[in-house]
Structures are given as C-alpha cells and as structure tokens.
Design a protein around this motif. Sequence first.
Motif, short mmCIF file in Angstrom:
data_model
loop_
_atom_site.label_atom_id
_atom_site.label_comp_id
_atom_site.label_asym_id
_atom_site.label_seq_id
_atom_site.Cartn_x
_atom_site.Cartn_y
_atom_site.Cartn_z
N SER A 150 45.68 35.31 38.84
CA SER A 150 46.38 35.33 40.77
C SER A 150 47.45 35.23 40.24
CB SER A 150 46.16 33.97 40.76
OG SER A 150 46.23 33.63 42.18
N GLN A 151 48.08 36.48 39.98
CA GLN A 151 49.20 36.95 38.79
C GLN A 151 49.89 37.88 40.41
OE1 GLN A 151 50.97 36.81 35.63
NE2 GLN A 151 49.09 35.00 34.66
N SER A 152 51.85 38.09 39.76
CA SER A 152 52.37 38.72 40.55
C SER A 152 53.38 39.60 39.07
CB SER A 152 53.74 39.00 41.58
OG SER A 152 52.30 38.32 42.42
N ILE A 153 53.25 40.17 38.40
CA ILE A 153 54.00 40.79 36.98
C ILE A 153 53.92 41.88 36.76
CG2 ILE A 153 52.93 41.33 34.75
CD1 ILE A 153 50.14 40.67 35.80
N GLY A 154 55.56 41.91 36.22
CA GLY A 154 56.92 42.51 35.75
C GLY A 154 57.57 42.30 36.81
N PRO A 155 58.57 43.11 36.77
CA PRO A 155 59.23 43.65 36.10
C PRO A 155 59.57 43.56 34.43
CG PRO A 155 61.21 43.72 37.62
CD PRO A 155 60.36 42.98 37.47
N LEU A 173 40.87 40.41 31.87
CA LEU A 173 40.34 40.53 32.45
C LEU A 173 42.11 40.06 33.13
CD1 LEU A 173 39.07 40.57 35.23
CD2 LEU A 173 38.56 38.65 35.16
N VAL A 174 42.68 40.95 34.00
CA VAL A 174 43.89 41.01 35.24
C VAL A 174 43.94 40.47 36.64
CG1 VAL A 174 46.44 41.81 35.28
CG2 VAL A 174 45.06 42.34 33.23
N ILE A 175 43.43 39.81 37.03
CA ILE A 175 43.71 39.46 38.36
C ILE A 175 45.09 39.37 39.03
CG2 ILE A 175 42.18 38.16 40.28
CD1 ILE A 175 40.53 37.09 38.26
N VAL A 176 45.63 40.22 39.62
CA VAL A 176 46.85 40.47 41.04
C VAL A 176 46.47 40.17 42.10
CG1 VAL A 176 47.28 41.74 39.06
CG2 VAL A 176 46.35 42.80 41.11
N ARG A 177 47.79 39.41 42.71
CA ARG A 177 47.49 39.28 44.45
C ARG A 177 48.35 39.52 45.00
NH1 ARG A 177 51.32 33.39 43.20
NH2 ARG A 177 53.17 35.13 42.10
N GLU A 178 48.73 41.06 44.30
CA GLU A 178 49.38 41.79 45.89
C GLU A 178 49.52 43.60 44.89
OE1 GLU A 178 52.29 43.00 44.05
OE2 GLU A 178 52.25 41.26 43.06
N GLU A 179 49.38 44.11 46.08
CA GLU A 179 49.27 45.85 45.58
C GLU A 179 50.38 45.82 44.58
OE1 GLU A 179 47.44 49.55 47.76
OE2 GLU A 179 49.04 48.21 49.03
N ALA A 198 44.01 38.32 45.89
CA ALA A 198 44.46 37.16 46.76
C ALA A 198 45.60 35.98 45.95
CB ALA A 198 43.89 36.67 48.12
N ASP A 199 46.33 35.48 46.20
CA ASP A 199 46.76 33.99 46.08
C ASP A 199 45.87 33.19 46.43
OD1 ASP A 199 48.54 31.32 45.97
OD2 ASP A 199 49.72 33.32 44.92
N CYS A 200 45.74 32.60 44.89
CA CYS A 200 44.24 31.55 45.05
C CYS A 200 44.61 30.15 46.16
CB CYS A 200 44.35 30.24 44.17
SG CYS A 200 45.79 30.23 42.31
N ALA A 201 45.60 29.85 46.15
CA ALA A 201 46.49 28.90 47.01
C ALA A 201 45.81 29.20 48.27
CB ALA A 201 47.91 28.74 46.50
N PHE A 202 45.60 30.10 48.77
CA PHE A 202 45.14 30.32 49.95
C PHE A 202 44.63 29.41 50.84
CE2 PHE A 202 47.49 34.54 50.10
CZ PHE A 202 47.99 34.36 51.92
N VAL A 203 42.96 28.85 49.29
CA VAL A 203 42.06 28.06 49.49
C VAL A 203 42.29 26.59 49.71
CG1 VAL A 203 40.37 29.88 48.82
CG2 VAL A 203 40.86 27.70 46.89
N LEU A 204 43.92 26.78 49.20
CA LEU A 204 44.33 24.48 49.09
C LEU A 204 43.85 24.23 50.19
CD1 LEU A 204 45.90 22.84 47.52
CD2 LEU A 204 48.25 23.59 48.59
N GLU A 205 43.64 22.98 50.39
CA GLU A 205 43.38 21.99 51.94
C GLU A 205 44.15 21.28 52.05
OE1 GLU A 205 40.54 22.77 54.98
OE2 GLU A 205 39.38 24.41 53.04
N PRO A 206 44.63 21.46 53.94
CA PRO A 206 45.46 20.53 53.46
C PRO A 206 45.65 19.27 53.34
CG PRO A 206 45.23 21.55 55.82
CD PRO A 206 44.69 22.18 55.01
N LEU A 395 38.56 36.77 49.50
CA LEU A 395 39.62 37.52 47.91
C LEU A 395 39.75 36.39 46.72
CD1 LEU A 395 41.62 40.22 49.70
CD2 LEU A 395 39.88 40.44 48.89
N ALA A 396 40.22 35.35 47.61
CA ALA A 396 40.78 34.33 46.48
C ALA A 396 39.46 33.65 46.07
CB ALA A 396 42.00 32.78 47.38
N LEU A 397 38.33 33.31 46.78
CA LEU A 397 37.35 33.06 46.11
C LEU A 397 36.53 34.03 45.01
CD1 LEU A 397 36.07 31.02 48.56
CD2 LEU A 397 36.29 30.36 46.71
N PHE A 398 36.52 35.31 45.14
CA PHE A 398 35.85 36.33 44.31
C PHE A 398 36.76 36.73 43.01
CE2 PHE A 398 35.83 41.30 43.22
CZ PHE A 398 34.95 41.08 43.30
N SER A 399 38.10 35.51 43.03
CA SER A 399 38.54 36.18 41.65
C SER A 399 37.77 35.12 40.69
CB SER A 399 40.29 35.58 42.03
OG SER A 399 40.95 35.82 42.45
#
Length: 417
Positions: A150-155, A173-179, A198-206, A395-399
Amino acid sequence: MTKILFTNTNCSWNKGSAAQVISTSKILKKFFPDASFTLLSVHPELDAPQSIKYNLKIVGYFGEKPRKPLSFVYHLFIALFCCVLYIILQKIGLRVGSLLKEKYLEAYTDADIIVDLSGDSFADKGSHSLINCLGILIGILLKKPIVLFSQSIGPFKKWTMPLVKFCLNKVDLVIVREEITKNYLEKLGIRSPVYLTADCAFVLEPASYETIEEIMLKEGIDITKKPLVGISASAMLDDEENNYANLMAQLIDYIIEKLDAQVIFVPHVVLSNVEDDRVIGEKIYKLTRNKGNIKLIKGEYSPDELKGIIGMCDIFIGGRMHANIAAVSMYVPTLATAWSHKYYGIMRTLGQEKYVCDFRTMNFAELKSKIDDLWCNRDKIKEELKSKVEDQKELALFSGKLVRRLLNHRKELFFFQ
C-alpha cells in the motif's frame, strides 16, 4: 500460525499510519486466519499502549527509547553487519546465534513474511530512503519474503538510486496505491512484480455513531449546526512566513462568511510541538476573524473515531492524505492540499483530481474557486464517490490475495527443493 512482521510504521502518533496498520491487519487476517502480527517500532513507548487494542506485539528498535535519525541509521548499519557476519559464520559451519539476539533481529528471524508499511516515506526526504533500504537489506540477508504494501514510492536522487533499485529488485512483491508510483517504478526498470491496487485504509470501519456523538459533545461541537466543514491542517505545509497558515485562515473566514458554516479542525498527527496538527490548527485559528464558528479538537482519538468524525462533515479540506481518505471513503466531498504525488494519484483513482491544490503554488483565488465548485457540486460528488469507493475497497482486499499467493508460491518452491 503465519507470523507477519510490520516495518517502517507506527500505530500511535500518526493516525494515518495507524489506519494502515489496522486495515492491513484486517485484510491479511481475511487470507491468513491464523496470523499473528508484530510491529517494529521507533517509538515503542507510544505504540505499546495500543498493542492490545490492535492485537499487535510491539518490538522496539534498539531498546525502549526512540533514537534520533542519524543514530537510528548507525544502528541499522550495525544490525546489517551482524547479519552478514552471522551468514558467513554459518557457511563455514559455525553457529553464533548471539549475533541475532537483539529483539528486533529476532523479530526478523521469526517472521514468515515482512510487510513494509512505509506509506510514502520510501523516498528521498531526510534519511528515509536509506532507513528503508537498510531494513529491506536485513530481510534479504535473512532470506525472508518481503512485501512493500500500500505504498507511494519515490522520487529518489541520483546518489541513492543504485541502492534503492537494488532493494526494489530484491523484494518479492510491490503493491502500490496509485498509478503515478507504478509508472515511476516502470521508468526505473524495477523487475520485481508491481501491482496497482488501493490504499488499505479504504477498508477501515468508522466508530459507531453513538461514539462519535459522545466525542463531539465532549469537544463542544454541535452536530446540528450545519454545514459542518472539516479541516486537516498540516505543519509540513507551512513555512517561516506562515504562508500556509495565513492562506488557510483566509479560506476559513471566507467559508464561514459565505455558508455560515461551523469549521472543525481534525488532528491526524499528534506527537510533539513540531509535528502535532493541533499546534498548526491553533496557529491558523488565531489568524481568523470568525473564531466563534471554529472548533479545535483537543483530544487524541483513534483512526476509526477520526473517520467517524470526518464522516459527519459536509465538505472536507485536507493536508493529511489519510484524513482525506477517511473523508472520501465516507463520501464526503474533499479538497486536498498536496505536498506529494500521492495526493494526485489517489484522488485521480476516485475521479477527484481537479480538487487537488499544490501547496507550493496555491493561492486564495484558486482555493476559493475550488471550494465554490466543491460546494455547488457536493451532491454529484457524493454519488460519484459511492461507486468509486467500493471499487477501492475491493482492490484493497485484493492486496491480501496477492500476499497469500506469494506465500503459497514460496512454500511450493521450498517443498520441491
């Protein structure tokens, strides 16, 4: 039992990181029901109180006290040296287990898989990229499967690029959250499998509505006074001339005077006077004219509680990315004030890229225009978010499925060797 080690994160002072830890645990537990989780912590004194609540074992790097970045890097070099020496001695038939008796090295050796949750810190700012690389190298030497999750890497800069590319090409394995990150890694020629989810935090329940009601009452916020506008202020965006603080104060006064809104500051990082969102919130508050319509949340709350608070808002303005993710995942129209490509990338996945402002170039006219647009189109935006957010959750669950596939593949290779 599957032993999962979380590195380069925390579950306390940075609520975005904590949201990732909680959400990643939830995702991986779905695919590894017997999983146990250990978190390597730079601030064990802060993370440890959360360990029972989040079902984590907390192990501090180099003892129970946090270290300064340079000292931290130095001790990582020592750890790396111990690993190299241990492997050499093993190859010549000597076993010196005491070399790996440090608790954090034991956490590495006990782990079935290492899950790096750097978020956006695997980049060249301060010593972060070096710290990340050293942690990855320890895992590589100990022959552990490593996932960047669930990362945004660089620059990265030229002087760190050789080490960075070596490490990125050695992880499993590298799992990124944006294109944007995915395209960047492709340009670098990274050979490790890279997946866009997708970012894993989308599945966080309030937290429950009753809990949020209690918090709002405690903080003196009248939830019946609408519209309610949430603000996630970040000291990272301010400078010596207080340009960000002045600009936000001007924007808040405009919103209050135009909409007769109630504005609440929602702190997402609470650590020290330097990195505490409550401090920058107070600074902005003092610069405003309409103080009677502004509430500063003083308490410290968990990620699920903060998500519930943010979900009460009619619109949201965020300088912290995970505060924005909490908002959009609750279908709250959001304006992001960005300092990194992650804002553009994540908002783009939701069709909301037009509601991003670069903090280095934004001015009052741009912010005013985007807020007017956001407010006028809030109902349409909510409907757009409802469909897009569900895709992000899937998508987050697919991670988690990708991590399970990796471990199953490693087990098959081991079986046939």
